[in-house]
Write a protein that holds these residues in place. Structure first.
Motif, PDB file in Angstrom:
ATOM      1  N   VAL A  81      18.100  25.346 -30.366  1.00 19.51           N
ATOM      2  CA  VAL A  81      17.533  24.527 -29.304  1.00 19.51           C
ATOM      3  C   VAL A  81      16.016  24.627 -29.433  1.00 19.51           C
ATOM      4  N   GLU A  82      15.289  23.498 -29.698  1.00 15.79           N
ATOM      5  CA  GLU A  82      13.962  23.406 -29.902  1.00 15.79           C
ATOM      6  C   GLU A  82      13.117  22.454 -28.743  1.00 15.79           C
ATOM      7  N   ILE A  83      12.309  23.434 -27.952  1.00 17.68           N
ATOM      8  CA  ILE A  83      11.601  22.705 -26.763  1.00 17.68           C
ATOM      9  C   ILE A  83      10.142  22.617 -27.082  1.00 17.68           C
ATOM     10  N   PRO A  84       9.751  21.280 -27.751  1.00 14.89           N
ATOM     11  CA  PRO A  84       8.349  21.276 -27.714  1.00 14.89           C
ATOM     12  C   PRO A  84       7.505  21.091 -26.609  1.00 14.89           C
ATOM     13  N   TYR A  85       6.328  21.376 -26.795  1.00  6.49           N
ATOM     14  CA  TYR A  85       5.256  21.328 -25.804  1.00  6.49           C
ATOM     15  C   TYR A  85       4.043  21.190 -26.326  1.00  6.49           C
TER      16      TYR A  85
END
Length: 155
Positions: free
Chosen positions: A12-16
């Motif tokens: 799971v990749e959560i960009p910010y």
């Protein structure tokens, strides 16, 4: 010999921000021999934080966990910086500190300095210097210094 496979089960990749992200993942191995001699499967997790500090500077922190029934590594973490454009515009250079906690022993610490020199769109040279303190967590093995040169070719 047992058949085995390894794969990442979930990432799971959560960009910010504009260039930053948090990645959480799991992995799975089948058919691995344990230290006790039986063959089983194992799964565990890892996490990576990549943070853009500026347009040319990026920092990262990584953590991984492993089942000590299968190997000597309990946990692994690393922290580092990558800098783009130190020598040439498209090149990157960096420094990393990595620590591995070893089952039944102390810990191993590695310090790495590296750079990537772009030769063409598909070819790069990656010289590096690695210092390893307390190899495999065993003080009797001492320390090591490694100089390496990697060739990277992409198609």
């Amino acid at each position: 010999m047992a058949a085995w496979w390894h794969r990442r089960l979930l990432v799971v990749e959560i960009p910010y921000g504009t260039e930053s992200s948090i990645r959480l993942g799991t992995w799975h191995h089948t058919g691995l021999e344990t230290r006790a001699g039986d063959v089983r499967s194992t799964s565990d997790f890892y996490a990576v934080l990549d943070h853009a500090i500026s347009a040319s500077l990026n920092g990262f922190v990584q953590f991984g966990n492993a089942n000590t029934h299968f190997n000597e590594i309990k946990t692994h973490w690393s922290i580092g910086l990558n800098y783009k454009g130190l020598f040439y515009e498209d090149d990157f250079s960096g420094a990393m500190v990595s620590k591995v906690d070893v089952y039944g022993a102390s810990s191993e610490t590695a310090i790495e300095l590296y750079t990537n020199i772009t030769i063409s769109d598909n070819v790069g040279l990656k010289p590096g210097l690695i210092y390893i303190h307390n190899i495999a967590g065993d003080g009797a093995l001492g320390n090591a210094t490694i100089v390496n040169l990697r060739l990277s070719i992409s198609f």
